[in-house]
Each structure stands twice: as C-alpha cells, then as structure tokens.
Design a protein around this motif. Structure first.
Motif, PDB file in Angstrom:
ATOM      1  N   CYS A  68       0.839  -1.197   0.000  1.00 50.13           N
ATOM      2  CA  CYS A  68       0.000   0.000   0.000  1.00 50.13           C
ATOM      3  C   CYS A  68       0.874   1.247   0.000  1.00 50.13           C
ATOM      4  O   CYS A  68       1.939   1.276   0.613  1.00 50.13           O
ATOM      5  CB  CYS A  68      -0.956   0.009   1.188  1.00 50.13           C
ATOM      6  SG  CYS A  68      -0.265   0.719   2.699  1.00 50.13           S
ATOM      7  N   HIS A  70       0.128   4.084   1.259  1.00 40.28           N
ATOM      8  CA  HIS A  70      -0.031   4.941   2.439  1.00 40.28           C
ATOM      9  C   HIS A  70       0.915   4.564   3.569  1.00 40.28           C
ATOM     10  O   HIS A  70       1.374   5.420   4.300  1.00 40.28           O
ATOM     11  CB  HIS A  70      -1.481   4.878   2.937  1.00 40.28           C
ATOM     12  CG  HIS A  70      -2.471   5.299   1.895  1.00 40.28           C
ATOM     13  ND1 HIS A  70      -3.570   4.547   1.548  1.00 40.28           N
ATOM     14  CD2 HIS A  70      -2.490   6.385   1.096  1.00 40.28           C
ATOM     15  CE1 HIS A  70      -4.238   5.162   0.590  1.00 40.28           C
ATOM     16  NE2 HIS A  70      -3.600   6.277   0.293  1.00 40.28           N
ATOM     17  N   HIS A  71       1.152   3.255   3.716  1.00 44.01           N
ATOM     18  CA  HIS A  71       1.993   2.802   4.836  1.00 44.01           C
ATOM     19  C   HIS A  71       3.183   1.978   4.374  1.00 44.01           C
ATOM     20  O   HIS A  71       3.992   1.559   5.187  1.00 44.01           O
ATOM     21  CB  HIS A  71       1.168   1.954   5.801  1.00 44.01           C
ATOM     22  CG  HIS A  71      -0.080   2.610   6.283  1.00 44.01           C
ATOM     23  ND1 HIS A  71      -1.286   2.507   5.627  1.00 44.01           N
ATOM     24  CD2 HIS A  71      -0.308   3.407   7.353  1.00 44.01           C
ATOM     25  CE1 HIS A  71      -2.205   3.197   6.274  1.00 44.01           C
ATOM     26  NE2 HIS A  71      -1.640   3.762   7.317  1.00 44.01           N
ATOM     27  N   CYS A 139      -2.548  -2.991   6.896  1.00 44.44           N
ATOM     28  CA  CYS A 139      -2.639  -1.683   7.551  1.00 44.44           C
ATOM     29  C   CYS A 139      -4.087  -1.378   7.916  1.00 44.44           C
ATOM     30  O   CYS A 139      -4.984  -2.110   7.565  1.00 44.44           O
ATOM     31  CB  CYS A 139      -2.099  -0.582   6.644  1.00 44.44           C
ATOM     32  SG  CYS A 139      -2.833  -0.564   5.008  1.00 44.44           S
TER      33      CYS A 139
HETATM   34 ZN   LIG Z   1      -1.899   1.323   4.069  1.00 46.03          ZN
END
Ligand SMILES: [Zn+2]
Length: 139
Positions: A68, A70-71, A139
């Motif tokens: 991902c 985002h993380h 996540c």
């Molecule tokens: Zn994420």
C-alpha cells in the motif's frame, strides 16, 4: 535511512542481527517495486493470438502481492480477470505476469484493478474486461 528508522524505534543498528538490515531492506524494496520498470505489453510479448472465440475468458484466483502506498505495508490476495475477446486472446499464463507488473509498485487496491483492466483494454481491445480483487491489508 533504515539505520535511522532502527534508531528511532529504539534498536541498536550496530548489533549483529541488524548490521546488514539496511542493505537487505534496500534489496527487498527494489524487488517489491520492480513493476515500475515493466510494462504489460513487454511481459505479454508475442503471446497474443488472433482468435474468433467470442465467449468470455476468465482466469480466477491469480495470486497477488502488493504494497500500500499509504503505509508501505503489504496487501495481498486474489485477482480474478475476465474479458470478452474481440479477435485477439492473450496466453493465459501471461495474466499473472500482467498482475505482477502493477502489483509490484506502491498501490491502492482500486487503482491496481483499474491499471490491470486498462492494460488489457489497450493490448486486447476486447468487447469488455473486468477485474476483481479480493485482498487483505496489513494496515
Ligand atoms: Zn496502508
């Protein structure tokens, strides 16, 4: 940078088990994002065949591992691909490779599905294409 991350979580980057961790992480990241250097038409190569077959072609349960954006944590699961040919079909073994091209980048699940569908749209110009992804996110 990984060295700093280790320090920030309270680890000693100089202890034996962690000494090579920064270079191992770098290698792993390169591998996990190798899709940036690839395109769908490259991995499909000449595995495109003229074919009058008009029924839906469907491949289910293609294994998918991605990360991902985002993380930078893994998400993974299964991809199901279906298309209705329009004079051309692609070798079935190439579909997992197309999934890899886009999965091995920083992704969000929705975009991953769109990119796979768009790539097949471009290469096959099918009458229709559908991509479904079932994934678990860490996540
Ligand atoms: Zn994420």
């Amino acid at each position: 940078m990984v060295r700093r991350q280790l320090e920030l979580i309270g680890e000693d980057p100089d202890r034996e088990g962690l000494l090579k961790t920064p270079s191992r992480v770098a290698k792993a990241q390169m591998w996990l994002t190798r899709g940036y250097g690839q395109t769908a038409s490259e991995v499909i190569g000449d595995a495109l065949f003229a074919e009058d077959h008009e029924n839906m072609v469907m491949v289910r349960d293609i294994e998918m591992y991605s990360m991902c954006e985002h993380h930078m944590l893994p998400f993974f699961g299964k991809v199901h691909i279906a298309y209705i040919p329009n004079g051309k079909i692609v070798g079935l073994s190439k579909l997992p490779r197309v999934v890899e091209v886009f999965a091995r980048r920083l992704q969000v699940q929705e975009r991953l599905g769109e990119q796979i569908a768009d790539a097949l749209e471009e290469v096959l110009q099918p009458k229709g294409v559908g991509v479904v992804i079932e994934a678990v996110h860490l996540c």
